[in-house]
Scaffold this active site. Structure first.
Site, mmCIF file in Angstrom:
data_model
loop_
_atom_site.group_PDB
_atom_site.id
_atom_site.type_symbol
_atom_site.label_atom_id
_atom_site.label_comp_id
_atom_site.label_asym_id
_atom_site.label_seq_id
_atom_site.Cartn_x
_atom_site.Cartn_y
_atom_site.Cartn_z
ATOM 1 N N TYR A 121 5.454 10.087 0.184
ATOM 2 C CA TYR A 121 4.164 9.548 0.603
ATOM 3 C C TYR A 121 3.934 9.910 2.075
ATOM 4 O O TYR A 121 4.762 9.621 2.935
ATOM 5 C CB TYR A 121 4.183 8.030 0.418
ATOM 6 C CG TYR A 121 2.850 7.312 0.491
ATOM 7 C CD1 TYR A 121 1.684 7.934 0.935
ATOM 8 C CD2 TYR A 121 2.752 5.977 0.110
ATOM 9 C CE1 TYR A 121 0.488 7.262 0.992
ATOM 10 C CE2 TYR A 121 1.553 5.281 0.166
ATOM 11 C CZ TYR A 121 0.430 5.927 0.605
ATOM 12 O OH TYR A 121 -0.770 5.252 0.669
ATOM 13 N N CYS A 122 2.809 10.553 2.370
ATOM 14 C CA CYS A 122 2.405 10.889 3.722
ATOM 15 C C CYS A 122 3.498 11.713 4.407
ATOM 16 O O CYS A 122 3.933 12.723 3.879
ATOM 17 C CB CYS A 122 2.052 9.616 4.497
ATOM 18 S SG CYS A 122 1.275 9.916 6.102
#
Length: 614
Positions: free
Chosen positions: A350-351
């Site tokens: 994530y990210c």
């Protein structure tokens, strides 16, 4: 004192002179003595706020950080000014454009106040101007219209400036948005009808409460304003937030590995490893049972493992990207194999956790490490060409300043990153809370997402410097120049299936950027674009029935062509992803308990690392 006259606009609520008098009453102080006492108390609280700001500076505990960004802003705007002042004709045209807007506004205002028919007034959807008196009171309507005319003109000056390099233009536009957002009349007591009426109605008691909160927030930030966006007293990690059952089954210096308890009799044979960002805490994926992606994945028959990063201090100053790859991702893979006996896993990043995962995949491709069999990237950038407004904070001078600031403690304080992220949406994440907390004197509402947003984390110096330089500044991962563990990384060597999720309104990892980065991989990439932004686009449970997602766009197309040709599906993308995961491997085994009888659990989820607050 602003008040509505008897010749108010015909669309204002009125019943002759009584309505005008009633409207004016809202702006008249009823108890001057009580008001004077509250002003004195407000000044006392303001003095406490000033003392809380000054004290740590006098002790040398806090160094002011405003001079560098202010100097950069002045330097940036000077380049814009050079363009307009270089040609007198151009400068006069710019001034004329602004004056024309003012004269038109003044003419329309005079017509309305004199009862003449004027042009229909456009209704704004801007939540800052929701009070009826922004339209019905000539004084406040004039302020609102003047603000919009001036801010639009100022933003056009930047947009129309010629000869600026792309980075300078981007910075100028960003800084101008910050200034126009800060100078909105909605942010000031004397120019906001709602605040003015609130002050009159409470005889200034709202300001006493507000300045008391301001003093508390500066003290809580140890000399810096720690803006409260949610009522933190209503949440406790592990009690009513991040409550999915599981165990911490391993830990080292930089992370804990959590395995979640199963909720189905059988599970997919291939476990799921989640690599969250270390810039925020992992429990955005487990806010509460109704919003939890982790719980939902468990309920779909996944054996879920999560890397919970440490909130670093001086001891972690030299932990760089290689350390986070080896001691984070590789460590988790070792633990998963010990606990389940499975060598192959599906991975989610994530990210920035996804960027690290992508770099690790490129490293594994060279090392013939095949343990990660598929990868899912949530709002992840691997090509930072179109990285959005965060690029404003990244150039050689600013990175050098950040590195100098990190040298003292060995980390970047979490408040610096929190402020940067809030500035990306200042009109939503800064000024409404300044107004609500310090001018209205109201406590913010409890909101789990904003509680998580304020639960900031530090960044180790070596890790953060590597990230800023290799990704935002030099774009080395996309260019095939990033070095990790002595090897030069090439994303084209990554041949495993990739599920690349972007979010349409993402201001941190723009969808265009995520799409372009996904094309760098050498295998099959499934691109999906969710509705909403960086958080809501990802955390969108099917039961909520919100937003939509786009998939199955034309292969090989550029981003705009892909969006135009993609299939739109209402609701959450989660079931689409689950079907993709099962398509990779749908073999099942009996459900596994945390640790698998081979690793002794250390503590209950969500563990102790995630509870450490800045």
């Amino acid at each position: 004192m602003p008040e509505k006259g008897k010749d108010a606009p015909t669309d204002a609520p009125r019943d002759g002179a009584d309505a005008g008098s009633s409207a004016a009453e809202a702006y008249v102080v009823k108890d001057p003595e009580a008001f004077a006492r509250n002003v004195a108390r407000m000044l006392e609280q303001l003095g406490k706020a000033a003392a809380a700001w000054v004290e740590p500076r006098e002790k040398g505990e806090v160094a002011d950080t405003l001079s560098e960004p202010m100097a950069d802003m002045v330097k940036t705007f000077s380049k814009v000014g050079e363009y307009w002042l270089a040609d007198p004709k151009r400068a006069i045209e710019a001034q004329t454009s602004l004056l024309t807007g003012y004269f038109g506004m003044w003419t329309e205002s005079v017509k309305r106040m004199s009862g003449e028919t004027a042009e229909p007034r456009p209704k704004t959807t801007d939540k800052r101007f929701s009070d009826p008196d922004w339209d019905n009171n000539p004084f406040f309507e004039f302020l609102k219209n003047a603000y919009f005319i001036t801010s639009d003109w100022a933003n056009r000056l930047v947009a129309d400036s010629q000869g600026l390099d792309e980075h300078t233009r981007h910075k100028a536009a960003f800084y101008m948005r910050q200034i126009t957002s800060a100078l909105s009349p909605a942010n000031f007591l004397a120019t906001n009808p709602e605040l003015y009426k609130e002050m009159v109605a409470s005889n200034g008691a709202n300001l006493v409460r507000g300045m008391h909160m301001l003093a508390e927030d500066i003290a809580a930030g140890r000399g810096e304003l720690k803006l409260r966006q949610s009522d933190a007293s209503k949440f406790a990690v592990g009690d009513n937030i991040a409550v999915s059952p599981g165990k911490v089954i391993a830990q080292n210096d930089i992370c804990q590995i959590i395995q979640y308890a199963p909720s189905t009799e059988t599970v997919l044979k291939r476990p799921l490893m989640i690599v969250p960002p270390w810039i925020n805490k992992f429990y955005i994926l487990d806010l509460n049972p109704k919003k939890s992606f982790i719980k939902w994945a468990v309920d779909q028959g996944q054996t879920v493992f999560v890397v919970s990063w440490v909130n670093p201090d001086k001891r972690h100053a030299r932990k760089d990207w290689e350390a986070y790859s080896r001691e984070g991702i590789s460590f988790a893979l070792d633990v998963i194999e010990q606990a389940t006996g499975e060598r192959e896993v599906n991975a989610i990043g994530y990210c920035v956790g996804g960027t690290l995962l992508a770099a690790t995949l490129a490293l594994h491709a060279q090392e013939k490490d095949t343990r990660i069999a598929s990868a899912t990237l949530f709002t992840t950038q691997t090509d930072f060409t179109h990285a959005g407004d965060l690029k404003v904070f990244v150039d050689h001078d600013q990175i050098a300043a950040i590195e100098a600031a990190m040298e003292k403690n060995g980390y970047l304080d979490g408040s610096r990153m929190a402020t940067a992220f809030n500035m990306l949406r200042a009109s939503d994440l800064i000024w409404p809370y300044v107004v609500n907390n310090y001018l209205k004197g109201k406590d913010p509402m409890p909101f789990d997402l904003l509680y998580w947003n304020s639960d900031a984390t530090r960044m180790p110096a070596a890790n953060h410097s590597f990230y800023l330089r290799n990704c935002y500044l030099e774009n080395n991962l996309a260019q095939g120049r990033m070095k990790l563990a002595g090897k030069t990384l090439k994303l084209g060597r990554v041949k495993i299936p990739i599920y690349n999720l972007a979010a349409k309104e993402d201001h941190i990892a723009p969808a265009r950027s995520a799409y372009l980065g996904g094309r760098l991989f050498g295998g099959d990439v499934t691109f999906v674009m969710a509705g909403s932004g960086h958080i809501a686009g990802v955390i969108n449970p099917p039961e909520a029935g919100k937003y939509q997602f786009w998939s199955d766009g034309p292969e090989g197309a550029d981003f705009d062509q892909w969006v135009e040709g993609a299939k739109q599906t209402p609701g959450s993308w989660w079931p689409h992803w689950q079907a993709w995961i099962r398509a990779q491997s749908d073999a099942e085994v009996p459900a596994r308990k945390p640790g698998g009888g081979k690793l002794k659990p250390i503590e209950d989820a969500p563990g102790s690392y995630v509870r450490v607050r800045v």
